[in-house]
Design a protein around this motif. Structure first.
Motif, PDB file in Angstrom:
ATOM      1  N   GLU A  62       2.224   2.677  -8.610  1.00  0.00           N
ATOM      2  CA  GLU A  62       2.782   3.774  -7.932  1.00  0.00           C
ATOM      3  C   GLU A  62       1.604   4.723  -7.161  1.00  0.00           C
ATOM      4  O   GLU A  62       1.760   4.969  -6.146  1.00  0.00           O
ATOM      5  N   ARG A  63       0.403   4.687  -7.805  1.00  0.00           N
ATOM      6  CA  ARG A  63      -0.549   5.320  -7.487  1.00  0.00           C
ATOM      7  C   ARG A  63      -1.424   4.498  -6.330  1.00  0.00           C
ATOM      8  O   ARG A  63      -1.650   4.948  -5.506  1.00  0.00           O
ATOM      9  N   LEU A  64      -1.327   3.044  -6.548  1.00  0.00           N
ATOM     10  CA  LEU A  64      -1.821   2.091  -5.454  1.00  0.00           C
ATOM     11  C   LEU A  64      -0.928   2.214  -4.376  1.00  0.00           C
ATOM     12  O   LEU A  64      -1.759   2.352  -3.287  1.00  0.00           O
ATOM     13  N   LYS A  65       0.359   2.136  -4.439  1.00  0.00           N
ATOM     14  CA  LYS A  65       1.024   2.352  -3.497  1.00  0.00           C
ATOM     15  C   LYS A  65       0.925   3.364  -2.461  1.00  0.00           C
ATOM     16  O   LYS A  65       0.815   3.417  -1.275  1.00  0.00           O
ATOM     17  N   SER A  66       0.939   4.388  -3.085  1.00  0.00           N
ATOM     18  CA  SER A  66       0.692   5.785  -2.309  1.00  0.00           C
ATOM     19  C   SER A  66      -0.702   5.733  -1.710  1.00  0.00           C
ATOM     20  O   SER A  66      -0.717   6.245  -0.452  1.00  0.00           O
ATOM     21  N   ILE A  67      -1.480   5.475  -2.378  1.00  0.00           N
ATOM     22  CA  ILE A  67      -3.086   5.383  -1.618  1.00  0.00           C
ATOM     23  C   ILE A  67      -3.122   4.420  -0.431  1.00  0.00           C
ATOM     24  O   ILE A  67      -3.339   4.492   0.731  1.00  0.00           O
ATOM     25  N   PHE A  68      -2.693   3.216  -0.861  1.00  0.00           N
ATOM     26  CA  PHE A  68      -2.594   2.183   0.348  1.00  0.00           C
ATOM     27  C   PHE A  68      -1.689   2.769   1.592  1.00  0.00           C
ATOM     28  O   PHE A  68      -2.119   2.482   2.892  1.00  0.00           O
ATOM     29  N   SER A  69      -0.549   3.350   1.343  1.00  0.00           N
ATOM     30  CA  SER A  69       0.412   3.820   2.411  1.00  0.00           C
ATOM     31  C   SER A  69      -0.336   4.901   3.144  1.00  0.00           C
ATOM     32  O   SER A  69      -0.118   4.913   4.369  1.00  0.00           O
ATOM     33  N   ILE A  90     -13.350  -4.763  -1.910  1.00  0.00           N
ATOM     34  CA  ILE A  90     -12.406  -4.615  -3.080  1.00  0.00           C
ATOM     35  C   ILE A  90     -12.951  -5.108  -4.585  1.00  0.00           C
ATOM     36  O   ILE A  90     -13.508  -6.210  -4.487  1.00  0.00           O
ATOM     37  N   HIS A  91     -12.921  -4.332  -5.461  1.00  0.00           N
ATOM     38  CA  HIS A  91     -13.474  -4.371  -6.795  1.00  0.00           C
ATOM     39  C   HIS A  91     -12.517  -5.591  -7.461  1.00  0.00           C
ATOM     40  O   HIS A  91     -11.346  -5.641  -7.209  1.00  0.00           O
ATOM     41  N   PRO A  92     -13.164  -6.504  -8.000  1.00  0.00           N
ATOM     42  CA  PRO A  92     -12.124  -7.696  -8.677  1.00  0.00           C
ATOM     43  C   PRO A  92     -11.053  -7.207  -9.531  1.00  0.00           C
ATOM     44  O   PRO A  92     -10.028  -7.654  -9.666  1.00  0.00           O
ATOM     45  N   ARG A  93     -11.372  -6.070 -10.348  1.00  0.00           N
ATOM     46  CA  ARG A  93     -10.258  -5.368 -10.931  1.00  0.00           C
ATOM     47  C   ARG A  93      -8.970  -4.986 -10.269  1.00  0.00           C
ATOM     48  O   ARG A  93      -8.084  -5.334 -10.497  1.00  0.00           O
ATOM     49  N   THR A  94      -9.262  -4.141  -8.881  1.00  0.00           N
ATOM     50  CA  THR A  94      -8.263  -3.889  -8.175  1.00  0.00           C
ATOM     51  C   THR A  94      -7.473  -5.067  -7.204  1.00  0.00           C
ATOM     52  O   THR A  94      -6.550  -5.192  -7.000  1.00  0.00           O
ATOM     53  N   LYS A  95      -8.513  -6.169  -7.010  1.00  0.00           N
ATOM     54  CA  LYS A  95      -7.930  -7.409  -6.302  1.00  0.00           C
ATOM     55  C   LYS A  95      -7.006  -8.024  -7.413  1.00  0.00           C
ATOM     56  O   LYS A  95      -5.729  -8.469  -6.977  1.00  0.00           O
ATOM     57  N   ASN A  96      -7.251  -8.113  -8.511  1.00  0.00           N
ATOM     58  CA  ASN A  96      -6.195  -8.719  -9.593  1.00  0.00           C
ATOM     59  C   ASN A  96      -5.017  -8.018  -9.608  1.00  0.00           C
ATOM     60  O   ASN A  96      -3.929  -8.456  -9.880  1.00  0.00           O
ATOM     61  N   LYS A  97      -5.308  -6.630  -9.736  1.00  0.00           N
ATOM     62  CA  LYS A  97      -3.930  -5.880  -9.868  1.00  0.00           C
ATOM     63  C   LYS A  97      -2.888  -5.875  -8.656  1.00  0.00           C
ATOM     64  O   LYS A  97      -2.041  -5.595  -8.860  1.00  0.00           O
ATOM     65  N   VAL A  98      -3.765  -6.004  -7.486  1.00  0.00           N
ATOM     66  CA  VAL A  98      -2.733  -6.136  -6.273  1.00  0.00           C
ATOM     67  C   VAL A  98      -2.096  -7.186  -6.423  1.00  0.00           C
ATOM     68  O   VAL A  98      -0.694  -7.353  -6.033  1.00  0.00           O
ATOM     69  N   LYS A  99      -2.497  -8.261  -6.794  1.00  0.00           N
ATOM     70  CA  LYS A  99      -1.719  -9.444  -7.051  1.00  0.00           C
ATOM     71  C   LYS A  99      -0.880  -9.517  -8.176  1.00  0.00           C
ATOM     72  O   LYS A  99       0.324  -9.729  -7.999  1.00  0.00           O
ATOM     73  N   GLU A 100      -1.194  -9.003  -9.291  1.00  0.00           N
ATOM     74  CA  GLU A 100      -0.126  -8.605 -10.380  1.00  0.00           C
ATOM     75  C   GLU A 100       0.791  -8.006  -9.964  1.00  0.00           C
ATOM     76  O   GLU A 100       2.181  -8.228 -10.335  1.00  0.00           O
ATOM     77  N   PHE A 101       0.802  -6.947  -9.298  1.00  0.00           N
ATOM     78  CA  PHE A 101       2.042  -5.900  -8.694  1.00  0.00           C
ATOM     79  C   PHE A 101       2.715  -6.552  -7.557  1.00  0.00           C
ATOM     80  O   PHE A 101       3.457  -5.737  -7.095  1.00  0.00           O
ATOM     81  N   GLY A 102       1.848  -7.439  -7.045  1.00  0.00           N
ATOM     82  CA  GLY A 102       2.678  -7.847  -5.530  1.00  0.00           C
ATOM     83  C   GLY A 102       2.648  -6.898  -4.562  1.00  0.00           C
ATOM     84  O   GLY A 102       3.560  -6.722  -3.912  1.00  0.00           O
ATOM     85  N   LEU A 103       1.154  -6.358  -4.367  1.00  0.00           N
ATOM     86  CA  LEU A 103       1.057  -5.438  -3.346  1.00  0.00           C
ATOM     87  C   LEU A 103       0.277  -5.751  -2.185  1.00  0.00           C
ATOM     88  O   LEU A 103       0.065  -4.814  -1.378  1.00  0.00           O
ATOM     89  N   GLU A 104       0.359  -7.000  -1.961  1.00  0.00           N
ATOM     90  CA  GLU A 104      -0.230  -7.596  -0.813  1.00  0.00           C
ATOM     91  C   GLU A 104       0.106  -6.851   0.422  1.00  0.00           C
ATOM     92  O   GLU A 104      -0.993  -6.647   1.410  1.00  0.00           O
TER      93      GLU A 104
END
Ligand code: UD1
Ligand code: UDP
Length: 361
Positions: free
Chosen positions: A213-220, A233-247
């Protein structure tokens, strides 16, 4: 004297660089132990090459895992090296799991411990870094505090002995490498960027990356900015974007690039219209480079910069981020003294070692 510097993560290589230069200049024998916490070429080796840090004498190759496993494996590996090397003092930097493991290993062996960047507090114990700092500070014999606030924080916890206000090692790093960055970095040309024509964004803090939710809000919020957004993009964030399907949240206005080296990062920071970040180091660099900064966290350890109005704390709320962007302006006019901490830290280390004959505890 023989010192061992223990590092493992990107910001620690940057903190190590100016101190290592200072130690070598004065003929002190420095052994470098890399835990291997960060291991991608652009999160690790690149910094050793660019910043001319000697190759680590040891790389434990620990890599990524849960906090307990990662820290535990580091502890085992570091202990072995310390028993073999018998240093006069161990130096740990910042607040990562490598800092925690280094501090524990050396104090269990009664080897004097120095902590660079001591006394910082966010007062949020949900942050892994806050736990790491508290433990490292309470185990340290020499505490190199970057700010007066840090000295006060330590005092409140009953730590006064061995505390030295020396200034910020990241200031040394920035001053030392800015000129080189200007000469060598071609990142602006490579990305066809114009000075003040883009926002620079970094996000890697667990409280943001692990919460969709925080990632979506920031990206929006980033999608609605009036200039291009450059996002190494930090590798941690890249992995999380993929995991949560936020591409999809990162399409259009946001330009994702791989993490960059320190020299490119300095150029990107210096020429940005403003910086949005949850990084500790980037907040300070923005200030020293006089670029307005918006911090995507609820609290910060660097409260001075907020007071001087170069930094605004907004958390991850879309409206608050956009409101802060609409109100971007420069902070109070500050003239920095040339306050380098590396020579002071070297002098203090030598003095303390001579005074106590290696026996600190
Ligand atoms: C760590 C520090 C944090 C610091 C940050 C600097 C801790 C608890 N956190 O966070 O304080 O601000 O470094 O960047 O020590 N990964 C890779 N390649 C790498 C490194 C990491 O792919 O070279 C990925 C892995 O999926 C890993 C994740 O990033 O699980 C997190 O890495 P980790 O070192 O555990 O923590 P950081 O988030 O990098
Ligand atoms: N940095 C870098 N390349 C990047 C992102 C950051 O060289 O792609 C530098 C940045 O300029 C600062 C340091 O890394 O000096 C900050 O590290 P990070 O944000 O990973 O960790 P923190 O400071 O939050 O612990």
């Amino acid at each position: 004297f023989k010192v061992i510097s223990i590092v493992g993560a990107r910001p620690q290589f940057i903190k190590l660089a100016p101190f290592s230069i200072e130690l070598r200049k004065s003929g002190i024998k420095e052994v470098i132990l890399h835990t291997g916490q960060h291991y991608d070429e652009n999160m690790s080796d690149l910094f050793f090459k660019e910043l001319e840090i000697p190759e680590p004498d040891y790389n434990l190759g620990i890599g990524s895992s849960s906090h307990g496993e990662q820290t535990g494996r580091m502890l085992i590996g570091i202990e072995e090296v310390l028993i073999k090397e018998k240093p006069d003092v161990v130096i740990v930097y910042g607040d990562t799991n490598s800092t925690l493991a280094g501090a524990l290993a050396s104090s269990k062996l009664h080897i004097p411990l120095a902590h660079v960047e001591a006394g910082l507090r966010s007062f949020n114990k949900k942050m892994p870094e806050e736990i790491n700092r508290i433990v490292a500070d309470h185990l340290s014999d020499i505490l190199f505090a970057p700010t007066e606030t840090a000295v006060e924080n330590l005092k409140r916890e009953g730590i006064e002995k061995g505390v030295y206000l020396v200034g910020d090692i990241m200031f040394d790093a920035l001053m030392h490498f800015s000129k080189l960055a200007k000469e060598k970095s071609k990142i602006l040309e490579k990305l066809s960027l114009y000075p003040k024509g883009y926002y620079l964004v970094t996000i890697h803090r667990a409280e943001n990356t692990d919460n969709p939710e925080r990632l979506k809000s920031i990206f929006s919020a980033l999608q609605e900015l009036d200039k291009e957004v450059i996002f190494p993009i930090h590798p941690r964030t890249k992995n999380k974007v993929k995991e949560f399907g936020l591409e999809d949240y990162l399409k259009s206005r946001i330009r994702i690039i791989d993490p960059v080296g320190y020299l490119d990062m300095i150029q990107l920071e210096k020429n940005a219209y403003a910086i949005l970040t949850d990084s500790g180091g980037v907040q300070k660099e923005a200030f020293w480079l006089k670029v307005p900064c918006i911090t995507l966290r609820e609290e910060t350890e660097w409260v001075e910069i907020v007071k001087l109005k170069w930094n605004r704390l907004v958390g991850a709320n879309k409206e608050k981020i956009l409101e802060a962007v609409r109100n971007i302006k420069e902070g109070e006019d500050v003239n920095f003294e040339e306050n380098y901490s590396a020579p002071k830290m070297r002098e203090i280390l030598v003095r303390e070692l001579e005074k106590r004959g290696g026996e600190f505890k």
